[in-house]
Design a protein around this motif. Structure first.
Motif, mmCIF file in Angstrom:
data_model
loop_
_atom_site.group_PDB
_atom_site.id
_atom_site.type_symbol
_atom_site.label_atom_id
_atom_site.label_comp_id
_atom_site.label_asym_id
_atom_site.label_seq_id
_atom_site.Cartn_x
_atom_site.Cartn_y
_atom_site.Cartn_z
ATOM 1 N N GLU A 1 0.825 -1.206 0.000
ATOM 2 C CA GLU A 1 0.000 0.000 0.000
ATOM 3 C C GLU A 1 0.861 1.259 0.000
ATOM 4 O O GLU A 1 0.624 2.178 -0.786
ATOM 5 C CB GLU A 1 -0.896 0.027 1.248
ATOM 6 N N SER A 2 1.845 1.294 0.899
ATOM 7 C CA SER A 2 2.642 2.507 1.063
ATOM 8 C C SER A 2 3.405 2.851 -0.211
ATOM 9 O O SER A 2 3.471 4.016 -0.608
ATOM 10 C CB SER A 2 3.657 2.345 2.194
ATOM 11 N N PHE A 3 3.986 1.837 -0.832
ATOM 12 C CA PHE A 3 4.708 2.111 -2.072
ATOM 13 C C PHE A 3 3.763 2.652 -3.140
ATOM 14 O O PHE A 3 4.111 3.574 -3.869
ATOM 15 C CB PHE A 3 5.417 0.840 -2.575
ATOM 16 N N GLY A 4 2.571 2.084 -3.191
ATOM 17 C CA GLY A 4 1.584 2.548 -4.167
ATOM 18 C C GLY A 4 1.221 4.007 -3.929
ATOM 19 O O GLY A 4 1.111 4.804 -4.868
ATOM 20 N N ILE A 5 1.062 4.365 -2.656
ATOM 21 C CA ILE A 5 0.687 5.737 -2.307
ATOM 22 C C ILE A 5 1.799 6.717 -2.694
ATOM 23 O O ILE A 5 1.568 7.752 -3.331
ATOM 24 C CB ILE A 5 0.360 5.841 -0.798
ATOM 25 N N ILE A 6 3.040 6.352 -2.307
ATOM 26 C CA ILE A 6 4.169 7.240 -2.623
ATOM 27 C C ILE A 6 4.309 7.415 -4.136
ATOM 28 O O ILE A 6 4.555 8.519 -4.635
ATOM 29 C CB ILE A 6 5.487 6.691 -2.013
ATOM 30 N N LYS A 7 4.123 6.320 -4.850
ATOM 31 C CA LYS A 7 4.205 6.394 -6.313
ATOM 32 C C LYS A 7 3.208 7.433 -6.851
ATOM 33 O O LYS A 7 3.542 8.290 -7.673
ATOM 34 C CB LYS A 7 3.876 5.013 -6.894
ATOM 35 N N ARG A 8 1.979 7.362 -6.325
ATOM 36 C CA ARG A 8 0.943 8.279 -6.785
ATOM 37 C C ARG A 8 1.293 9.724 -6.432
ATOM 38 O O ARG A 8 1.119 10.637 -7.232
ATOM 39 C CB ARG A 8 -0.392 7.874 -6.143
ATOM 40 N N TRP A 9 1.816 9.915 -5.219
ATOM 41 C CA TRP A 9 2.181 11.267 -4.799
ATOM 42 C C TRP A 9 3.307 11.826 -5.667
ATOM 43 O O TRP A 9 3.305 12.993 -6.042
ATOM 44 C CB TRP A 9 2.608 11.280 -3.317
ATOM 45 N N GLU A 10 4.276 10.964 -5.959
ATOM 46 C CA GLU A 10 5.383 11.419 -6.799
ATOM 47 C C GLU A 10 4.872 11.827 -8.171
ATOM 48 O O GLU A 10 5.296 12.834 -8.734
ATOM 49 C CB GLU A 10 6.443 10.324 -6.943
ATOM 50 N N GLN A 11 3.937 11.014 -8.682
ATOM 51 C CA GLN A 11 3.382 11.330 -9.996
ATOM 52 C C GLN A 11 2.609 12.647 -9.963
ATOM 53 O O GLN A 11 2.536 13.358 -10.966
ATOM 54 C CB GLN A 11 2.500 10.185 -10.500
ATOM 55 N N ALA A 12 2.052 12.985 -8.784
ATOM 56 C CA ALA A 12 1.335 14.259 -8.641
ATOM 57 C C ALA A 12 2.313 15.399 -8.362
ATOM 58 O O ALA A 12 1.903 16.527 -8.112
ATOM 59 C CB ALA A 12 0.312 14.158 -7.524
ATOM 60 N N LEU B 1 -7.332 8.098 3.787
ATOM 61 C CA LEU B 1 -6.362 8.432 2.740
ATOM 62 C C LEU B 1 -6.914 9.425 1.713
ATOM 63 O O LEU B 1 -6.260 10.422 1.376
ATOM 64 C CB LEU B 1 -5.921 7.130 2.046
ATOM 65 N N ALA B 2 -8.126 9.163 1.230
ATOM 66 C CA ALA B 2 -8.696 10.015 0.177
ATOM 67 C C ALA B 2 -8.837 11.449 0.677
ATOM 68 O O ALA B 2 -8.534 12.408 -0.041
ATOM 69 C CB ALA B 2 -10.051 9.472 -0.255
ATOM 70 N N GLU B 3 -9.254 11.579 1.934
ATOM 71 C CA GLU B 3 -9.432 12.916 2.506
ATOM 72 C C GLU B 3 -8.070 13.613 2.641
ATOM 73 O O GLU B 3 -7.937 14.811 2.359
ATOM 74 C CB GLU B 3 -10.102 12.774 3.879
ATOM 75 N N PHE B 4 -7.083 12.854 3.071
ATOM 76 C CA PHE B 4 -5.731 13.415 3.199
ATOM 77 C C PHE B 4 -5.264 13.943 1.845
ATOM 78 O O PHE B 4 -4.730 15.046 1.730
ATOM 79 C CB PHE B 4 -4.758 12.351 3.726
ATOM 80 N N GLU B 5 -5.472 13.122 0.816
ATOM 81 C CA GLU B 5 -4.979 13.520 -0.504
ATOM 82 C C GLU B 5 -5.707 14.758 -1.009
ATOM 83 O O GLU B 5 -5.116 15.635 -1.629
ATOM 84 C CB GLU B 5 -5.120 12.348 -1.487
ATOM 85 N N GLN B 6 -6.987 14.830 -0.699
ATOM 86 C CA GLN B 6 -7.752 15.985 -1.133
ATOM 87 C C GLN B 6 -7.242 17.263 -0.451
ATOM 88 O O GLN B 6 -7.100 18.302 -1.070
ATOM 89 C CB GLN B 6 -9.207 15.778 -0.755
ATOM 90 N N LYS B 7 -6.938 17.138 0.838
ATOM 91 C CA LYS B 7 -6.507 18.311 1.614
ATOM 92 C C LYS B 7 -5.083 18.732 1.301
ATOM 93 O O LYS B 7 -4.791 19.914 1.174
ATOM 94 C CB LYS B 7 -6.572 17.982 3.106
ATOM 95 N N TYR B 8 -4.202 17.760 1.249
ATOM 96 C CA TYR B 8 -2.782 18.118 1.223
ATOM 97 C C TYR B 8 -2.083 17.864 -0.101
ATOM 98 O O TYR B 8 -0.945 18.259 -0.276
ATOM 99 C CB TYR B 8 -2.031 17.392 2.336
ATOM 100 N N LEU C 1 -3.709 18.052 -3.537
ATOM 101 C CA LEU C 1 -4.127 18.842 -4.691
ATOM 102 C C LEU C 1 -3.813 20.340 -4.581
ATOM 103 O O LEU C 1 -3.201 20.879 -5.499
ATOM 104 C CB LEU C 1 -5.623 18.612 -4.961
ATOM 105 N N PRO C 2 -4.175 21.016 -3.478
ATOM 106 C CA PRO C 2 -4.064 22.470 -3.476
ATOM 107 C C PRO C 2 -2.651 22.959 -3.761
ATOM 108 O O PRO C 2 -2.468 23.960 -4.443
ATOM 109 C CB PRO C 2 -4.457 22.858 -2.042
ATOM 110 N N GLN C 3 -1.656 22.183 -3.255
ATOM 111 C CA GLN C 3 -0.301 22.680 -3.407
ATOM 112 C C GLN C 3 0.335 22.280 -4.727
ATOM 113 O O GLN C 3 1.440 22.696 -5.041
ATOM 114 C CB GLN C 3 0.562 22.139 -2.254
ATOM 115 N N ALA C 4 -0.349 21.437 -5.470
ATOM 116 C CA ALA C 4 0.242 20.919 -6.703
ATOM 117 C C ALA C 4 0.379 22.028 -7.738
ATOM 118 O O ALA C 4 -0.270 23.064 -7.652
ATOM 119 C CB ALA C 4 -0.607 19.794 -7.251
#
Ligand code: C2E
Ligand code: CA
Ligand code: CA
Length: 494
Positions: A314-325, A482-489, A491-494
């Motif tokens: 899970e964690s690797f998948g999440i980091i991968k997605r964040w890096e891509q963002a 997780l979804a809420e975290f991603e929405q908050k932290y 997208l806005p800074q991307a």
């Protein structure tokens, strides 16, 4: 002799063991093969016998027999042999209306000795333990080694439970005395004893063994060097432990586990720099479960390893997605002592790294100090390898465990997480001294330091003053899906 002739007549051949006598009078086993020799008319004209001395063969057969029933290290009966003894004892007790009891003994901290001083020392220790235990027994008691550092003692024909308690206390006291290994090295172990009685606690030898084991487990939970008699609640506890462990396996397959993320911030900038992943279980019957309901059990059974395996993926998948963002945030997750007992976690992490090609510094492992220290050699070797691969390691709940300087410079870690307990005492002034020394310690050893459980503005300010740069706590955010975290932290800074 008759049987031999009979077979010879019918089949023309006989083979069997006979005892022969040497010239010096000693008896030895022989293998005798006799064949019938017939003439062209089919009449028996002779018998041909071939003898071979099978003393050696016999001896190795006996050795094998012994090996199958006795522990080669201590010479004690092993599990197989003990089960036979126990069956006999139970049926004897049944016939004579007598009691018998089983004491299950497990050494405390044996693993520490074995890991830190090596297997030879561990073996020596087990031999000494055996001698001490034997010295405390009556001739009729049977002591056996069940494997590892577990021993059982069968006591027949006792009158009262008090006798068993006295005996168990004696054994515990023996285990509490220091042992001196080769080279006068002193080691301190200890022992916990569980007791189950026939016929009160169980009616079959199998159940008696299981229940004494469960009682021993209970004694261990009391912190070691103690004894426990079997009771029905222990059985309930033991079976609910097994149920949770088995259910977790299913939960992973059925996708019932979920990660909640709690942000970690830079206190100066107030910026979110990463998050801790905290496990939640959407149980189909019991509902939404926090770790308090299942993590302990998972850690006591091998189930935690499945959980950790799931976390890695899970964690690797999440980091991968964040890096891509385009976001450079780290994610930390919690691991347990059992995860560092062998190479599995290391293998999984390095495989996943090859597979996902993420920045390894964005994955952090959190582990409590005791999990490293109690299994120092193996745990520190594995953590060092993980750090070489670029992953980060944080000590969780720092300040509540050993926190000894002697260890700190040997621990392969990057970060200390100051336990919530000290953060919560900051305003009272009590915690400030401790936090200050942990911050100083960390800067001496070039470690980063984070305070957990920050709940108020005042705590935040005190932490800043004390030089603690990283913070995490309800004051900033509770753990959120997780979804809420991603929405908050994310997208806005991307
Ligand atoms: P922990 O690693 O010390 O995790 C921090 C716990 O403190 C979390 O509880 C979190 O919700 C709580 N917390 C965070 N900020 C505050 C605060 O400001 N005030 C207060 N009162 N509490 C705060 P949670 O999620 O219930 O987790 C409890 C423990 O369960 C964790 O303690 C960790 O030891 C274990 N755990 C959680 N997830 C995992 C996991 O995935 N694997 C393993 N092995 N253990 C886990
Ligand atoms: Ca943690
Ligand atoms: Ca913690």
């Amino acid at each position: 002799m008759e049987a031999m002739l009979d077979t010879l007549i019918k089949t023309g051949f006989w083979r069997g063991e006979i005892l022969n006598r040497r010239k010096d009078g000693s008896v030895f086993p022989e293998l005798l093969s006799v064949s019938v020799v017939k003439n062209d008319q089919g009449e028996v004209i002779n018998y041909l016998g071939v003898f071979s001395d099978i003393t050696n063969l016999k001896q190795s057969e006996e050795k094998l027999e012994h090996l199958a029933h006795y522990d080669s290290l201590t010479g004690l009966p092993n599990r197989v042999q003990f089960q036979l003894h126990l069956q006999h004892a139970v049926s004897r007790s049944e016939r004579s209306n007598q009691k018998c009891a089983l004491l299950y003994l497990d050494l405390d901290r044996f693993k520490v000795v074995n890991d830190s001083l090596g297997h030879v020392a561990g073996d020596d220790l087990l031999k000494m333990v055996t001698e001490r235990l034997l010295s405390r027994l009556r001739a009729s008691d049977i002591l056996a080694r069940m494997g590892g550092d577990e021993f059982v003692l069968l006591v027949e024909e006792y009158k009262q439970r008090e006798e068993l308690e006295v005996l168990a206390r004696k054994l515990i006291a023996e285990m509490n005395q220091p042992f001196y290994l080769a080279g006068e090295q002193e080691v301190n172990v200890g022992g916990s004893v569980g007791i189950a009685c026939f016929p009160e606690d169980a009616l079959s030898s199998e159940d008696l063994l299981v229940r004494a084991d469960a009682a021993m487990y209970k004694a261990k939970q009391a912190g070691g060097a103690s004894l426990a008699f079997f009771t029905q609640d222990i059985l309930v506890e033991a079976s609910s432990r097994l149920t949770i462990a088995a259910e977790l396996k299913r939960a992973i397959a059925d996708n019932e586990l979920e990660l909640y993320l709690q942000p970690q911030l830079d206190s100066a900038s107030g910026e979110v720099v990463g998050a801790e992943a905290l496990l939640r279980w959407n149980h189909p019957v019991k509902g939404f479960l926090t770790p308090a309901a299942f993590i302990d059990v998972a850690e006591q059974t091998r189930a935690i390893r499945l959980v950790t395996g799931w976390l890695v993926k899970e964690s690797f998948g999440i980091i991968k997605r964040w890096e891509q963002a385009g976001r450079d945030l780290f994610l930390s997750f919690n691991i347990s002592a059992l995860d560092l007992a062998d190479n599995e976690l290391l293998l999984r992490m390095s495989e996943e790294l090859q597979h996902q090609q993420i920045k390894p510094a964005n994955i952090e492992l959190e582990i409590v100090e005791s999990a490293i220290i109690e299994n120092f050699q193996s745990a520190s070797a594995i953590l060092s390898r993980l750090r070489e691969l670029g992953f980060q390691v944080a000590i969780d709940d720092f300040g509540t465990g050993y926190s000894s300087l002697a260890y700190l410079d040997k621990l392969p870690v990057d970060k200390l997480k100051i336990d919530r307990e000290f953060t919560s005492k900051l305003e009272l002034g009590e915690g400030a001294g401790i936090v200050k020394s942990i911050v100083d310690l960390a800067s001496n050893f070039d470690l980063r330091v984070l305070a957990e459980g920050v709940e108020t503005l005042e705590q935040e300010q005190l932490l800043k003053q004390l030089g603690c740069h990283r913070v995490q706590g309800f004051y900033y955010s509770k753990p959120i899906p997780l979804a809420e975290f991603e929405q908050k932290y994310l997208l806005p800074q991307a």
